[in-house]
Design a protein around this motif. Structure first.
Motif, PDB file in Angstrom:
ATOM      1  N   GLY A   3      65.126  36.879  -9.226  1.00  0.00           N
ATOM      2  CA  GLY A   3      65.266  35.429  -9.123  1.00  0.00           C
ATOM      3  C   GLY A   3      64.314  34.954  -8.044  1.00  0.00           C
ATOM      4  O   GLY A   3      63.278  35.588  -7.799  1.00  0.00           O
ATOM      5  N   PRO A   4      64.641  33.863  -7.353  1.00  0.00           N
ATOM      6  CA  PRO A   4      63.773  33.384  -6.267  1.00  0.00           C
ATOM      7  C   PRO A   4      63.521  34.483  -5.245  1.00  0.00           C
ATOM      8  O   PRO A   4      64.409  35.281  -4.933  1.00  0.00           O
ATOM      9  N   ARG A   5      62.291  34.514  -4.734  1.00  0.00           N
ATOM     10  CA  ARG A   5      61.893  35.622  -3.865  1.00  0.00           C
ATOM     11  C   ARG A   5      62.041  35.284  -2.372  1.00  0.00           C
ATOM     12  O   ARG A   5      61.913  34.131  -1.962  1.00  0.00           O
ATOM     13  N   PHE A   6      62.280  36.315  -1.586  1.00  0.00           N
ATOM     14  CA  PHE A   6      62.321  36.178  -0.141  1.00  0.00           C
ATOM     15  C   PHE A   6      60.890  36.053   0.404  1.00  0.00           C
ATOM     16  O   PHE A   6      59.931  36.390  -0.282  1.00  0.00           O
ATOM     17  N   ARG A   7      60.810  35.586   1.640  1.00  0.00           N
ATOM     18  CA  ARG A   7      59.509  35.427   2.286  1.00  0.00           C
ATOM     19  C   ARG A   7      59.491  36.201   3.600  1.00  0.00           C
ATOM     20  O   ARG A   7      60.522  36.405   4.243  1.00  0.00           O
ATOM     21  N   ASP A   8      58.297  36.597   4.003  1.00  0.00           N
ATOM     22  CA  ASP A   8      58.106  37.321   5.249  1.00  0.00           C
ATOM     23  C   ASP A   8      57.998  36.319   6.395  1.00  0.00           C
ATOM     24  O   ASP A   8      57.574  35.172   6.207  1.00  0.00           O
ATOM     25  N   VAL A   9      58.381  36.763   7.587  1.00  0.00           N
ATOM     26  CA  VAL A   9      58.281  35.944   8.799  1.00  0.00           C
ATOM     27  C   VAL A   9      57.553  36.767   9.850  1.00  0.00           C
ATOM     28  O   VAL A   9      57.929  37.919  10.119  1.00  0.00           O
ATOM     29  N   ASP A  10      56.492  36.205  10.435  1.00  0.00           N
ATOM     30  CA  ASP A  10      55.734  36.987  11.417  1.00  0.00           C
ATOM     31  C   ASP A  10      56.438  36.972  12.779  1.00  0.00           C
ATOM     32  O   ASP A  10      57.475  36.327  12.969  1.00  0.00           O
ATOM     33  N   ARG A  11      55.873  37.677  13.730  1.00  0.00           N
ATOM     34  CA  ARG A  11      56.542  37.859  15.017  1.00  0.00           C
ATOM     35  C   ARG A  11      56.569  36.584  15.851  1.00  0.00           C
ATOM     36  O   ARG A  11      57.332  36.488  16.816  1.00  0.00           O
TER      37      ARG A  11
END
Length: 284
Positions: free
Chosen positions: A59-67
């Motif tokens: 389904g909808p995808r997760f996203r990355d978060v930088d430091r």
């Protein structure tokens, strides 16, 4: 198929989580899990844990978060995350989502994926870049399945198909990694190397290629993960440090600064997700 399911309806969100620990794949796979629902807080912080994980977004995808806290792009629909050496933050979609995960034992990832495990260390790769066209096919089949059990069976068949042409792992390395995992990183590395009959350089190099880290660093990650479990069990700091195999509380504090980016006290006081060491946190 023996499944374990629990539902959450709290201030952290509303979701259903199902797990399966396939006994016939126990040497390679720790568990297969399925999440469906949504969390109230957008972000989740996970920590080094000594395993690799395949994630299928159904389904909808997760996203990355930088430091720095900046939200980056979406993860691939099918991806694999190697052993982490630092905390990792992901951001959930605003709408309800469905995710299937395959948690691989470090010794099993090299066999299943057919590629050196250290290529994925501290990284998230598109699964298609690792295993080819079977990655999107697996995602599509799981998406089309009507039940969680059916999805787990599809995953088990996919794993069996890959094992039919899998590379051979060095049995001594797999054994050494298993010993470290079973004892929370507390087994002396020199003793393990002697049992494998490998020279030091060969042992370290092969271990890094097949597990993803050097034996010493892998042991440190496992010891850190043991400390997380003990702290979540409400053990005191000094007691948790000794039980996890640290020299003392100061030693544990130093490892937390490196692997968690916070102190043990901050971790113990933070809001965690049920049955998980991951922390819930809001977006900055």
């Amino acid at each position: 198929m023996r499944l374990t399911t629990f539902s959450v309806d709290s201030s952290l969100g509303r979701w259903t989580h199902t797990e399966w620990r396939p006994p016939h794949l126990a040497a390679l796979v720790e568990r297969v899990w399925h999440f469906e629902g949504r969390t109230s807080l957008p972000r989740e912080r996970s920590f080094p844990a000594g395993h690799l994980e395949i994630i299928l977004h159904l389904g909808p995808r997760f996203r990355d978060v930088d430091r720095s806290g900046k939200t980056l792009g979406h993860f691939p629909a099918a991806c694999v995350t190697g052993i982490q050496l630092a905390p990792m933050v992901i951001e959930a979609p605003a709408e309800p989502c469905c995710v299937l995960g395959i948690r691989l034992r470090a010794a099993g990832a090299y066999v299943l994926l057919g590629t050196p495990a250290d290529l994925a260390t501290d990284r998230t790769l598109d699964l298609a870049d690792v295993v080819g066209a079977s990655a999107p096919e697996l995602t599509e089949r799981c998406y089309a399945a009507s039940t969680v059990e059916a999805r787990f069976k599809i995953v088990a068949r996919w794993i069996a198909e890959r094992l039919a042409c899998a590379p051979e792992a060095h049995p001594g390395i797999a054994w050494a990694a298993q010993q470290l995992e079973q004892h929370g990183g507390a087994t002396p590395i020199a003793d393990l190397r002697r049992e494998t009959t490998l020279g030091n350089a060969k042992f370290v190099g092969t271990f890094r290629r097949q597990i993803g880290l050097s034996p010493k660093r892998y042991a440190r990650v496992l010891r850190f993960q043991r400390a997380l479990t003990l702290l979540r069990g409400q053990d005191g700091l000094a007691k948790a440090a000794l039980a996890a195999g640290f020299y003392d509380q100061a030693h544990m504090n130093a490892e937390f600064r490196e692997f968690a980016g916070m102190t043990p006290v901050e971790f113990a006081q933070a809001a965690s997700y049920p049955n998980s060491a991951s922390l819930a946190e809001s977006a900055l």
